[in-house]
Design a protein around this motif. Structure first.
Motif, short mmCIF file in Angstrom:
data_model
loop_
_atom_site.label_atom_id
_atom_site.label_comp_id
_atom_site.label_asym_id
_atom_site.label_seq_id
_atom_site.Cartn_x
_atom_site.Cartn_y
_atom_site.Cartn_z
N LYS A 1 0.80 -1.23 0.00
CA LYS A 1 0.00 0.00 0.00
C LYS A 1 0.84 1.28 0.00
O LYS A 1 0.63 2.17 -0.84
CB LYS A 1 -0.95 0.00 1.19
CG LYS A 1 -1.97 1.13 1.13
CD LYS A 1 -3.10 0.92 2.12
CE LYS A 1 -4.20 1.96 1.91
NZ LYS A 1 -5.35 1.74 2.78
N GLU A 2 1.77 1.39 0.94
CA GLU A 2 2.53 2.64 1.05
C GLU A 2 3.39 2.87 -0.18
O GLU A 2 3.49 3.99 -0.68
CB GLU A 2 3.39 2.62 2.32
CG GLU A 2 2.59 2.72 3.60
CD GLU A 2 1.62 3.91 3.60
OE1 GLU A 2 2.04 5.03 3.29
OE2 GLU A 2 0.41 3.69 3.89
N LYS B 1 1.15 4.03 -2.98
CA LYS B 1 0.74 5.43 -2.79
C LYS B 1 1.88 6.38 -3.15
O LYS B 1 1.65 7.48 -3.67
CB LYS B 1 0.30 5.65 -1.35
CG LYS B 1 -1.09 5.10 -1.05
CD LYS B 1 -1.37 5.02 0.43
CE LYS B 1 -1.51 6.37 1.08
NZ LYS B 1 -1.87 6.23 2.52
N ASP C 1 -10.98 -0.76 -1.27
CA ASP C 1 -10.04 0.27 -0.83
C ASP C 1 -9.71 1.18 -2.01
O ASP C 1 -9.29 0.71 -3.06
CB ASP C 1 -8.75 -0.39 -0.32
CG ASP C 1 -7.79 0.59 0.32
OD1 ASP C 1 -7.58 1.67 -0.24
OD2 ASP C 1 -7.23 0.26 1.38
N ASP D 1 -11.93 1.48 16.04
CA ASP D 1 -10.54 1.93 15.85
C ASP D 1 -9.66 0.83 15.30
O ASP D 1 -8.79 1.09 14.45
CB ASP D 1 -9.97 2.44 17.19
CG ASP D 1 -10.52 3.80 17.59
OD1 ASP D 1 -11.02 4.51 16.69
OD2 ASP D 1 -10.49 4.13 18.79
N LYS E 1 -10.41 0.45 11.67
CA LYS E 1 -9.82 1.56 10.92
C LYS E 1 -8.32 1.32 10.69
O LYS E 1 -7.79 1.55 9.59
CB LYS E 1 -10.04 2.87 11.68
CG LYS E 1 -9.55 4.12 10.97
CD LYS E 1 -9.84 5.36 11.80
CE LYS E 1 -9.26 6.61 11.15
NZ LYS E 1 -9.49 7.81 11.97
N ASN E 2 -7.65 0.86 11.73
CA ASN E 2 -6.21 0.59 11.62
C ASN E 2 -5.91 -0.56 10.67
O ASN E 2 -4.93 -0.52 9.92
CB ASN E 2 -5.61 0.31 13.00
CG ASN E 2 -5.56 1.55 13.87
OD1 ASN E 2 -5.44 2.66 13.37
ND2 ASN E 2 -5.65 1.36 15.19
N GLU F 1 -7.81 -1.43 8.13
CA GLU F 1 -8.07 -0.93 6.78
C GLU F 1 -6.97 -0.02 6.28
O GLU F 1 -6.68 0.03 5.08
CB GLU F 1 -9.43 -0.20 6.75
CG GLU F 1 -10.60 -1.17 6.85
CD GLU F 1 -11.93 -0.49 7.16
OE1 GLU F 1 -11.94 0.76 7.28
OE2 GLU F 1 -12.95 -1.20 7.28
N SER F 2 -6.29 0.67 7.20
CA SER F 2 -5.17 1.53 6.80
C SER F 2 -4.01 0.70 6.25
O SER F 2 -3.17 1.22 5.52
CB SER F 2 -4.70 2.39 7.98
OG SER F 2 -3.98 1.60 8.92
N LEU F 3 -3.98 -0.59 6.61
CA LEU F 3 -2.96 -1.49 6.07
C LEU F 3 -3.34 -2.03 4.69
O LEU F 3 -2.56 -2.73 4.05
CB LEU F 3 -2.75 -2.69 7.02
CG LEU F 3 -2.18 -2.41 8.40
CD1 LEU F 3 -2.11 -3.70 9.21
CD2 LEU F 3 -0.82 -1.75 8.31
#
Length: 314
Positions: A194-195, A198, A215, A265, A268-269, A271-273
C-alpha cells in the motif's frame, strides 16, 4: 511425544500472553499482531508479548505453538499456510488438528507488485516479457510453501511462463528485495504494497480476490481473473491456540478477540494497512479451515504446484 501440562489459575489471564508470529518483523502477519498488541490490555486484561519465530514458511513458529501447553498463555497468528504445510510432506505436527482457531481477523488477498520503473502495466505485459526472456525474471515470496509462493507458482503455471522463485523470511524482506532490484516481481499482501503504491514507487498489477478491492488505493488494480489468469486466493490471518484449551479459557479469549476485532478503531487501523476485517468465531473459523483445506489441496495438486514445491523443499 511429551504430554502437555496445563497450569490452572483462579483467574485467567493473570499474566501476559505470548503471541507467536511465525514470520519476520514488518510482514503482514507482524503488522496485524502489533495492532492486536495495542488493544490486548483493554479486551484481554493482560498484554500480548509478540515473539517473532520466522522460518520454513511459518512451520517453525507453529511447531512451537502446537507444542505449548494449552493454557491460554501461548497463542499464534495463523494463515492459510497451516493448511498447506502438511501437504508438502511430514511436519512435526498436523497443524489443522494440533491447533484450534480462536478467531479469524482479516482476509488478505495476494497481489503481484513490480517497480513502477518497469514497463509492465498489467499481467499481459509481464507474461509477454517472461515468454521472451524465459527464466530471467525472479519473484520473491515469504518462504517455500507459503501462500504467496503458491500464488506465484500458480501464476507461472497458468500463464505457461518460466519465472524463478526466491524465498525470504517475511513479506517485508520480499518488498525490500523488489525495491533493491534483486527480484523483478513481489507476490505479497496489500499490507506491504500500500505505502509503496501510494508513493508511486511500486505498481500493483493483479489482486487475488474474487472482485476488485473496495479500498480506494487498490480500486484500479484488476483481479487475476479479469486478466485471464484463473487464480482466486483465499488468504486470511487468524488467531489459534494449542488444541484442548479449557472451555472457560477459550470462551474468554473468543469473547475478547471478538470485541477487539470489531472495535471501530481496530477496524480503521486494519483498513489503513489495505486489509479488510472479516471476523469469524471459533466454529466458523474451523469450518473455513476445512473448506479452504479441500480447495487448496485440489488447487496445488491439479496445477502441479504441489510437486514443484515438494522438489524445491528438498
Amino acid at each position: 511425544m511429551q504430554e502437555k501440562t496445563v497450569t490452572t489459575t483462579k483467574k485467567y489471564p493473570d499474566k501476559p500472553i505470548t503471541l507467536i508470529v511465525p514470520f519476520g518483523v514488518g510482514g503482514g502477519t507482524d503488522l496485524v499482531a502489533r495492532l492486536l498488541e495495542k488493544s490486548a490490555p483493554i479486551y484481554l486484561g493482560q498484554p500480548l508479548v509478540i515473539v517473532n519465530k520466522p522460518g520454513a514458511a511459518g512451520a517453525l513458529g507453529w511447531n512451537e505453538l502446537a507444542g505449548a501447553a494449552p493454557d491460554g498463555y501461548t497463542l499464534g497468528i495463523t494463515g492459510a499456510e497451516i493448511l498447506l504445510q502438511p501437504l508438502y510432506g511430514q511436519t512435526k505436527y498436523h497443524y489443522p488438528t494440533a491447533l484450534e482457531p480462536i478467531a479469524q481477523i482479516t482476509e488478505s488477498p495476494q497481489m503481484i507488485a513490480v517497480l513502477s520503473s518497469q514497463p509492465w502495466q498489467n499481467l499481459n505485459d509481464l507474461i509477454a516479457y517472461a515468454k521472451q526472456h524465459p527464466g530471467q525474471l525472479k519473484f520473491g515470496h515469504a518462504g517455500i510453501g507459503s501462500m504467496n509462493h503458491v500464488v506465484g507458482e500458480s501464476f507461472a503455471e497458468n500463464a505457461n511462463i518460466q519465472i524463478e522463485q526466491v524465498p525470504y523470511q517475511s513479506a517485508a524482506e520480499v518488498m525490500a528485495s523488489l525495491l533493491g532490484g534483486h527480484t523483478q516481481i513481489a507476490v505479497t499482501t496489500a499490507a506491504l504494497g500500500k505505502e509503496q503504491m501510494k508513493s508511486g514507487i511500486v505498481r500493483l498489477i493483479a489482486i487475488g480476490s474474487g472482485q476488485r478491492s473496495t479500498d480506494p488505493v487498490f480500486a484500479n488494480v484488476p483481479t487475476f481473473k479479469e486478466q485471464g489468469v484463473n487464480i482466486v486466493d483465499r488468504g486470511w490471518f487468524g488467531i489459534a491456540a494449542p488444541k484442548d484449551l479449557p472451555i472457560e479459557v477459550k470462551n474468554k479469549l473468543s469473547n475478547g478477540f471478538k470485541a477487539m476485532i470489531n472495535d471501530p478503531d481496530f477496524k480503521k487501523n486494519i483498513e489503513s494497512l489495505g486489509l479488510e476485517v472479516k471476523y469469524l468465531d471459533p466454529k466458523e473459523s474451523a469450518e473455513r479451515w476445512l473448506d479452504d483445506g479441500e480447495k487448496l489441496t485440489k488447487t496445488v495438486q491439479e496445477t502441479g504446484v504441489l510437486d514443484k514445491i515438494k522438489s524445491q523443499k528438498k
